[in-house]
Design a protein around this motif. Structure first.
Motif, PDB file in Angstrom:
ATOM      1  N   CYS A 387     -57.509  -2.570 -21.162  1.00 15.33           N
ATOM      2  CA  CYS A 387     -57.809  -3.912 -20.668  1.00 15.33           C
ATOM      3  C   CYS A 387     -56.889  -4.933 -21.326  1.00 15.33           C
ATOM      4  CB  CYS A 387     -59.268  -4.271 -20.943  1.00 15.33           C
ATOM      5  SG  CYS A 387     -60.444  -3.492 -19.826  1.00 15.33           S
ATOM      6  N   GLU A 391     -54.229  -7.517 -19.628  1.00 15.42           N
ATOM      7  CA  GLU A 391     -54.170  -8.949 -19.918  1.00 15.42           C
ATOM      8  C   GLU A 391     -52.757  -9.363 -20.311  1.00 15.42           C
ATOM      9  OE1 GLU A 391     -57.352 -10.876 -21.935  1.00 15.42           O
ATOM     10  OE2 GLU A 391     -58.662  -9.113 -21.866  1.00 15.42           O
ATOM     11  N   ASN A 740     -60.163  -3.887 -14.870  1.00 13.75           N
ATOM     12  CA  ASN A 740     -58.926  -4.538 -14.445  1.00 13.75           C
ATOM     13  C   ASN A 740     -58.938  -4.841 -12.947  1.00 13.75           C
ATOM     14  OD1 ASN A 740     -58.025  -4.380 -17.079  1.00 13.75           O
ATOM     15  ND2 ASN A 740     -56.890  -2.474 -16.755  1.00 13.75           N
ATOM     16  N   PHE A 743     -60.982  -7.962 -12.449  1.00 11.82           N
ATOM     17  CA  PHE A 743     -60.187  -9.152 -12.729  1.00 11.82           C
ATOM     18  C   PHE A 743     -59.261  -9.480 -11.561  1.00 11.82           C
ATOM     19  CE2 PHE A 743     -56.139 -10.949 -14.285  1.00 11.82           C
ATOM     20  CZ  PHE A 743     -56.610 -12.192 -14.707  1.00 11.82           C
ATOM     21  N   ARG A 749     -62.402 -11.967 -16.447  1.00  9.14           N
ATOM     22  CA  ARG A 749     -62.245 -10.893 -17.417  1.00  9.14           C
ATOM     23  C   ARG A 749     -63.611 -10.568 -18.022  1.00  9.14           C
ATOM     24  NH1 ARG A 749     -57.749  -7.758 -17.184  1.00  9.14           N
ATOM     25  NH2 ARG A 749     -55.877  -9.046 -17.010  1.00  9.14           N
TER      26      ARG A 749
END
Length: 761
Positions: A387, A391, A740, A743, A749
């Protein structure tokens, strides 16, 4: 005739770690084909007996009473009403239980199998909410259950640490993290992080998870004098036998444990209190005892995955190259177990970085000990790491797959060792192409159908290769040309027996239908646990060693007569039901012919695999690329996974059908880990409050989408048969791929599992 090999003295049985000359790496035949399970017919006909299905005359049934406090002492224990209840054979408490030694923690010695090192029903102490305080034996299960409900227990509570926040205030540093240093530092990672152009620095949290195999934990225990026979649902047959011998202070040769069929294990089917209590009650009652935990009983007595708090910090240049990789955190444990949930392990081997800081601590709580659960450490460690990497990709404006290509290491990034075989980028390339990754919109909330926001996510899967020492196998050839290979290993539904029949057929050059693979019994040559994805390589090493002894003995039996006169092991190869010269097709003789000419009815050979030197020489791991597509309702926050694809690099695939099933099963568990599963632990009382499948939500049919599986099928030249383990890698990376994708769909998130509706609204 029976022959055994001492591999410490070289040939015979001198298989070495670099097996690039192994002919199986150049052949195909039965190896790899999608053969159906050899035990399938027995199971569908109901002829495969599980631990709670063995009939014994005069058998009685066990029921347990569980404590209601987290820590303290028993002050009153009234069993009178239970003892007078219809059909009751015995009530056992700490007052009348046989004297037993405490179990030894698994990995602490060659015969240790205990998930906990606490004594079992030997005193009035309570160490967790759910500890067994009484065993009732009844003529029927219903009578035992009813009588158990009549037992009254009073306690003197002691102060218990049941709050994770409180426990974190006094962290403990482990001496070892499953044999690895608990802190690994290369360079000044914190300094490199601060100096980096782009930074990601976040906390990720994962909850407790509980084991819920289809087959409930069960055992049937029988004493005959001072000999103990146990039919168990276990994934560590030899260790259980050795540990029970130690607990009851009897010679190990007098304990026999069988476990030919196990209805799911995933790390939870080791030695717990219920097997020990069944053996103790059977000894006290002088009758066979059957114990099968209720679903609630599994939550009370069988540990699962512990909760974690993880920090992942990445410092990168604008091109994505990593200056710093930091993965630290803390897990909850007790002082009485040895499963630290090693979540920092993936970060040690996956990506190139200039500096590293990898460390984890322990917070001790008064609770049921946690234990291994499919890909312990890696399953949740990849959630945080992958994750964070997603990001970073978003911050950099780089495609997540492309970012991983840019930080692919040439050698192991922390040990410096060469990889035995690594085709992770190939797995990504093939997986992305078939999944349609190019259709992913890198901007969030850009794809929708009505109320449903659509997103895609990816993550890396990884799990280390292990091969345990001490695994042995025997080969028995009879005059009718049939071969039986025996070793005390397990098949919990993953297809061990089927894959090994294929391996043996290819290794000896005989049809699979002439082979019997004998397993699941501690009376057989010493096997290996079904854990850590170790069985395939461990059995393979033992079979290779036994095969060398077997072929050498056949050459000796052939003597100086043609066609094998004067040949050595290096000159021959098994084929077509016999052995022949590698370069001269005419110099060949069948196994039956050799045995017949020697005047023997059978030949039995046994050997032990050499130590796993390849693990010291190389960095060895299985890898994969996980791709997820899902939809999120903008109105309710509901998440529906619509497509999933796993593309794996796990060495040689021994059976395409069973391997695909293993990969899919891991992904299904990963979806549960990501979206539905969570053990609710009441920190006021230390009690699990959702101890049933009505409230602990495993993925059901409607939660699981179509799952596609790809694999590179490139043999690892350092592993027996070229195969690495596949049982656990399937779950790794899944939670991150889901998070993910969430997101990508929503722009939100979520850094705490499971990703439930409340986190989306």
């Amino acid at each position: 005739m029976s022959v055994q090999s001492d591999t410490s003295k070289g040939m015979p049985g001198s298989w070495q770690p670099a097996v690039t000359s192994d002919p199986l790496l150049r052949k195909h035949g039965a190896l790899g084909r999608p053969i159906s399970r050899v035990d399938g017919p027995l199971k569908v006909q109901g002829k495969a007996r599980f631990a709670a299905e063995y009939p014994y005359e005069d058998i009685c049934y066990a029921a347990l009473v569980f404590s209601k406090i987290a820590r303290g002492r028993i002050t009153a224990l009234d069993t009178a009403a239970a003892e007078k209840a219809p059909g009751v054979v015995l009530v056992m408490t700490y007052r009348n239980a046989p004297r037993m030694k405490a179990p030894s923690l698994m990995m602490s010695s060659p015969s240790a199998a205990g998930a906990s090192d606490l004594p079992v029903m030997q005193n009035d102490e309570i160490h967790w909410n759910g500890q067994a305080v009484a065993v009732v034996l009844g003529e029927t299960q219903e009578q035992a259950d009813y009588a158990a409900s009549l037992i009254a227990v009073e306690y003197a509570p002691l102060r218990a640490v049941t709050s994770f926040e409180e426990a974190k205030r006094k962290p403990r540093q482990l001496e070892t993290l499953l044999g690895e240093p608990p802190i690994l530092e290369i360079g000044d990672a914190e300094g490199a992080l601060k100096a980096s152009e782009v930074q990601v620095d976040n906390i990720y949290r994962t909850p407790r998870y509980n084991h819920n195999a289809i087959e409930l934990h069960a055992a049937t225990a029988v004493w005959k004098g001072d000999e103990l026979r146990v039919h168990d649902a276990t994934q560590m047959i030899d260790l259980t036998a050795g540990q029970l011998a130690d607990i009851f202070d009897i010679d190990p040769s007098k304990v026999r444990v069988t476990s030919p069929y196990v209805g799911g294990g995933f790390g939870g089917k080791c030695l717990w209190d219920h097997q020990i209590l069944a053996c103790a009650a059977a000894k006290l009652a002088q009758r066979p005892v059957r114990i099968m935990l209720s679903r609630e009983g599994v939550f009370r007595l069988v540990g699962g995955r512990t909760l974690t708090e993880q920090r992942v910090a990445l410092g990168a240049n604008a091109d994505g190259t990593l200056n710093a990789l930091i993965h630290t955190g803390i897990v909850a444990m007790t002082l009485h177990n040895s499963c630290p949930e090693q979540f920092t392990f993936p970060a040690r081997h996956l990506y190139a970085a200039k500096t590293f800081r990898l460390a984890q601590e322990v917070a001790d709580m008064d609770m049921l000990v946690n234990t291994f659960m499919r890909a312990p450490g890696e399953a949740i460690g990849t959630f945080a790491l992958e994750c964070a990497l997603d990001e970073l990709a978003d911050k950099l404006g780089i495609d997540p797959v492309e970012l991983r290509k840019r930080i692919e290491p040439e050698n192991d990034p922390t040990s410096g060792k060469s990889f035995s075989s690594r085709h992770l980028l190939d797995a990504y390339e093939k997986g992305a192409k078939q999944f349609g990754w190019h259709r992913r919109n890198p901007e969030q909330r850009r794809q929708r159908e009505g109320e449903w926001l659509i997103g895609m996510g990816c993550a890396t899967a990884t799990y280390p290769y292990y091969r345990f020492p001490g695994t042995a196998a025997s080969i028995r050839l009879t005059a009718n040309g049939r071969v039986t290979v025996s070793t005390a290993v397990h098949d919990m539904g993953m297809g061990t027996a089927t894959a090994q029949v294929q391996h043996i057929a290819a290794r000896l050059g005989i049809p699979a239908d002439r082979i019997n693979f004998e397993y699941g019994d501690s009376a057989l040559p010493r096997g290996v646990i079904a854990g850590g994805s170790t069985q395939t390589a461990s059995i393979g090493g033992a079979v290779i060693a036994a095969t060398e002894v077997f072929i050498e003995e056949l050459i000796k039996l052939a003597g100086n007569a043609l066609p094998l006169a004067g040949l050595s092991l290096a000159d021959v190869e098994p084929r077509d039901g016999g052995i022949g010269h590698r370069d001269d097709a005419d110099r060949f003789e069948t196994y039956e012919s050799i045995l017949r000419r020697s005047g023997r009815n059978e030949l039995v050979c046994q050997a032990e695999a050499p130590p796993p030197a390849e693990m010291e020489a190389f960095s060895m791991h299985s890898y994969g690329a996980q791709f997820c597509e899902l939809r999120v309702s903008e109105i309710t926050g509901e998440i529906r996974v619509t497509r999933f694809l796993g593309s794996f690099d796990a060495g040689r695939i021994l059976n395409a059908k069973t391997a695909t099933s293993q990969f899919k099963g891991g992904i299904v568990m990963g979806i549960g880990l990501a979206l539905t599963e969570e053990t609710n632990f009441d920190e006021r009382t230390g009690r699990v409050v959702n101890a049933s499948l009505a409230e602990y939500h495993v993925p059901v049919h409607m939660d699981v989408p179509q799952i596609d599986i790809l694999y590179t099928d490139v043999a690892d030249p350092q592993a027996p048969m070229g195969a690495r383990g596949i049982g656990e890698i399937g779950i790794t990376g899944v939670a991150a791929a889901v998070a993910n994708a969430v997101f990508n769909a929503t722009g939100r998130r979520v850094r705490e599992l499971p990703i439930t509706l409340d986190k989306m609204i």
